[in-house]
Design a protein around this motif. Structure first.
Motif, mmCIF file in Angstrom:
data_model
loop_
_atom_site.group_PDB
_atom_site.id
_atom_site.type_symbol
_atom_site.label_atom_id
_atom_site.label_comp_id
_atom_site.label_asym_id
_atom_site.label_seq_id
_atom_site.Cartn_x
_atom_site.Cartn_y
_atom_site.Cartn_z
ATOM 1 N N THR A 361 0.815 -1.218 0.000
ATOM 2 C CA THR A 361 0.000 0.000 0.000
ATOM 3 C C THR A 361 0.845 1.264 0.000
ATOM 4 O OG1 THR A 361 -0.124 -0.154 2.414
ATOM 5 C CG2 THR A 361 -1.942 -1.110 1.149
ATOM 6 N N LEU A 364 2.114 3.724 -3.958
ATOM 7 C CA LEU A 364 1.464 4.865 -4.611
ATOM 8 C C LEU A 364 1.061 5.902 -3.580
ATOM 9 C CD1 LEU A 364 -0.909 3.050 -7.140
ATOM 10 C CD2 LEU A 364 1.224 4.223 -7.666
ATOM 11 N N THR A 365 1.144 7.166 -3.955
ATOM 12 C CA THR A 365 0.635 8.267 -3.140
ATOM 13 C C THR A 365 -0.611 8.801 -3.837
ATOM 14 O OG1 THR A 365 2.861 8.819 -2.404
ATOM 15 C CG2 THR A 365 1.156 10.497 -2.117
ATOM 16 N N CYS A 366 -1.743 8.641 -3.177
ATOM 17 C CA CYS A 366 -3.014 8.942 -3.850
ATOM 18 C C CYS A 366 -3.781 10.101 -3.218
ATOM 19 C CB CYS A 366 -3.891 7.693 -3.874
ATOM 20 S SG CYS A 366 -3.135 6.316 -4.751
ATOM 21 N N GLY A 369 -7.630 10.531 -2.974
ATOM 22 C CA GLY A 369 -8.159 9.540 -3.900
ATOM 23 C C GLY A 369 -8.001 8.135 -3.351
ATOM 24 N N ASN A 371 -6.482 4.572 -3.103
ATOM 25 C CA ASN A 371 -5.293 3.774 -3.367
ATOM 26 C C ASN A 371 -5.757 2.384 -3.792
ATOM 27 O OD1 ASN A 371 -3.174 1.812 -2.855
ATOM 28 N ND2 ASN A 371 -2.060 3.417 -1.789
ATOM 29 N N TRP A 399 -2.752 -5.005 -9.238
ATOM 30 C CA TRP A 399 -3.104 -4.543 -7.888
ATOM 31 C C TRP A 399 -3.817 -5.664 -7.122
ATOM 32 C CZ3 TRP A 399 -5.253 0.210 -10.833
ATOM 33 C CH2 TRP A 399 -4.237 1.149 -11.026
ATOM 34 N N ASN A 473 -10.410 3.979 -14.148
ATOM 35 C CA ASN A 473 -9.413 5.054 -14.218
ATOM 36 C C ASN A 473 -9.526 5.838 -15.519
ATOM 37 O OD1 ASN A 473 -8.394 3.208 -16.020
ATOM 38 N ND2 ASN A 473 -6.440 2.896 -14.978
ATOM 39 N N ALA A 520 -11.630 7.628 -0.690
ATOM 40 C CA ALA A 520 -11.179 6.497 0.105
ATOM 41 C C ALA A 520 -12.036 6.301 1.356
ATOM 42 C CB ALA A 520 -9.715 6.688 0.485
ATOM 43 N N ILE A 544 -10.509 5.585 -9.863
ATOM 44 C CA ILE A 544 -9.060 5.606 -9.644
ATOM 45 C C ILE A 544 -8.454 6.713 -10.507
ATOM 46 C CG2 ILE A 544 -6.913 4.269 -9.824
ATOM 47 C CD1 ILE A 544 -8.815 3.124 -7.779
ATOM 48 N N ASP A 545 -7.416 7.368 -9.992
ATOM 49 C CA ASP A 545 -6.709 8.397 -10.757
ATOM 50 C C ASP A 545 -6.198 7.808 -12.078
ATOM 51 O OD1 ASP A 545 -4.841 10.266 -11.786
ATOM 52 O OD2 ASP A 545 -4.296 10.948 -9.784
ATOM 53 N N ALA A 548 -2.520 6.894 -12.107
ATOM 54 C CA ALA A 548 -1.992 5.949 -11.119
ATOM 55 C C ALA A 548 -1.335 4.783 -11.848
ATOM 56 C CB ALA A 548 -3.113 5.444 -10.218
#
Length: 575
Positions: A361, A364-366, A369, A371, A399, A473, A520, A544-545, A548
């Motif tokens: 986890t 990624l820096t979300c 948003g 993760n 993922w 996404n 989230a 999702i971004d 990402a």
């Protein structure tokens, strides 16, 4: 009885519970016979590719061949992607296609086609099946059916295709002896002398300080899961797994050390790079597992490799100690010569520390948003009732493989070798039927989901308890990530010229309840609502971004321990 009735009765005798199909003229006799003379459930899909993937999902769950039918011409050719998926992922399946009457076939004439929709599906299917035959004489049908089932399940499992002309379907079968004694499970190949191999392995394990077991898809396709778990418990050696073996050990198991490979868990690839011995069971060590640098993958470590297919041994990674054997009988016999546990507690503690340092986890820096790796843990926590997670192809596939928390009995189904988008939804349908209509989870991306979105109607019509999670996404994310790395961010056809509908409205059109979640903090409650009625279908759209990435990702051309985003690739790879 005629041939169509014989086929229906034979399938029932072999324990086939359902046949997946899309109706067409050349299989009408077969479908009518199934309806009249068997208790087999006819599951009408909305595309032949969906029928093939459903047979794939059923075959993986049940272990007996999944069965799909299609008419001649476009119906038969539409099966090919699903047939290929069964072939590359070692799934037992029997595909039955209708064909034009024998007198309408072009034979040796120098023409393209004589009968309407006449197509040589046998020639097309041969490279991706264990066997593909046309039934030219009804007297041969009983033998060919029996051989198809035996071939599909023996050795390395796979698909078989039977093409049955329409006049053959109507012809009378007089010899019913095979129907009264349908074939049994095939006998495994004789187990080779494993003494030398096991003695050498046991000696190497006794000296090893950092050993690993690599489990591949062959553990499941070889129906060897119980034997595998017993062996690793006996040895006490940490287990890493390929994409096709996510479910060999449950989440939280003290010996489970994560997924290796191109999109493997970072701590797993680091542990592999530090290991001094590797026991490979049922894995072909393809490029997505080893990376391009096979010399580094081999390194100085001893590799012991067991597989039922000799061509897979010392293929890409050479210098291995090898044994050609089916896994189940090998794993039953091996502990008799390797019954001393390996004491590697410091090594297990070291892997645990690597995992704490590089959590899935944390890749990624979300921001606010969602993760995607965290989302997989939340989905898992709410999905304890699911029999199987059927996962499509793309970033979400990675993922899911990195982060789903499966119980000991839950299955992970995905298209590995073929890697076909559109797999998850129909495969989830097949798995649901094969499991006795128990609940399951489908995980797909917005791009792949649209490839077979029509099968939502199959779910609704049959009231299947499938929970569908669409990670949206707004792009074809895996190829977009590839374009980011190698095409300077020119996102043609992944973001430019691509879009997706409102999936909540799509679900509503099919009469399926749905919810959309973008933050989230809302994901946990959304998953709870998804399971509020366990027996009802539900679609959850998770935003999702678009930018990402699926990390970590092996920096292609580098050793397996060097992964993006901290390392950059040396050369271009396939996506």
């Amino acid at each position: 009885m005629n041939s169509a009735e014989y086929i229906a009765r034979y399938l029932e005798k072999r324990g086939v519970g359902q046949v997946f199909e899309l109706v067409g003229g050349m299989i009408t006799f077969l479908l009518d016979a199934l309806h009249q003379y068997s208790s087999i459930r006819i599951v009408s899909m909305h595309h032949e590719q969906g029928a093939a993937f459903a047979a794939d999902g059923a075959g993986r769950i049940a272990g007996i061949p999944g069965v799909a039918m299609a008419t001649s011409g476009p119906g038969a050719t539409n099966l090919l992607t699903g047939i290929g998926s069964c072939h590359f992922d070692s799934v037992p399946a029997v595909f039955i296609t209708g064909q034009v009457n024998r007198h309408e076939q072009k034979g040796d004439r120098a023409i393209r086609q004589l009968g309407f929709q006449e197509t040589d599906i046998v020639a097309m299917a041969q490279p991706i099946t264990k066997g593909a035959w046309m039934v030219r004489d009804e007297a041969d049908l009983p033998r060919m059916l029996e051989e198809a089932f035996a071939l599909a399940t023996s050795g390395r499992p796979g698909p078989v295709l039977l093409d049955v002309p329409m006049d053959v379907q109507r012809a009378t079968i007089t010899d019913l002896s095979r129907l009264e004694r349908p074939g049994s499970e095939p006998e495994p190949a004789p187990l080779p002398d494993i003494h030398e191999f096991c003695d050498l392995l046991a000696s190497a394990l006794a000296r090893a300080e950092r050993p690993l077991v690599l489990a591949g898809g062959g553990v499941r396709s070889g129906r060897a899961i119980e034997e595998f778990r017993a062996l690793v418990e006996t040895l006490g050696v940490p287990v890493i797994h390929s994409l096709m073996a996510v479910d060999v050990l449950p989440a939280g198991h003290r010996l489970r050390a994560g997924m290796l490979g191109s999109y493997g868990n970072r701590w797993t690839n680091l542990a592999l790079s530090q290991s001094d011995l590797l026991l490979v069971l049922g894995s072909r060590l393809d490029v997505r597992q080893t990376g391009a640098d096979t010399a580094d993958f081999k390194g100085a470590r001893a590799i012991f490799h067991v597989d039922c297919e000799p061509g897979e041994l010392n293929n890409r990674v050479t210098g291995c100690h090898t044994l050609t054997a089916e896994l189940a009988p090998f794993l039953r016999s091996a502990p008799k010569r390797m019954n001393t546990p390996v004491v590697v507690d410091p090594w297990i503690d070291h892997i645990r520390a690597l995992r704490a340092k590089w959590p899935d986890t944390g890749e990624l820096t979300c921001g606010d948003g969602i993760n995607p790796n965290e989302a997989m843990h939340v989905i898992s926590r709410h999905s304890s009732a699911a029999t199987a997670f059927s996962v499509d192809v793309g970033q979400h596939q990675m993922w899911a493989a990195q982060s789903l928390d499966l119980s000991a009995e839950q299955r992970f189904l995905t298209s590995g070798g073929m890697g076909s988008m559109g797999y998850a939804l129909p495969a989830g349908i097949g798995a649901c039927f094969a499991s006795g209509l128990r609940p399951g989870v489908v995980i797909a991306g917005d791009g792949g989901f649209q490839c077979n979105v029509q099968e939502l109607q199959t779910i609704r019509r049959n009231s299947l308890p499938l929970k569908i999670v669409v990670l949206n996404n707004g792009c074809h994310g895996m190829v977009r990530q590839f374009q980011e790395s190698y095409f300077q961010g020119r996102y043609q056809s992944t973001m430019w010229g691509y879009d997706a509908p409102d999936f909540a409205k799509v679900a509503a059109a099919y009469g399926i309840d749905s919810e959309r979640v973008e933050r989230a903090v809302d994901l946990d409650s959304a998953c709870a609502r998804m399971w509020q009625e366990p027996a009802a279908p539900f679609l959850l759209e998770v935003i999702i971004d678009s930018l990402a990435n699926a990390y970590p990702k092996l920096a292609f051309g580098r050793p397996i321990s060097e992964m993006e985003p901290f390392a950059k690739p040396l050369e271009m790879e396939g996506t």
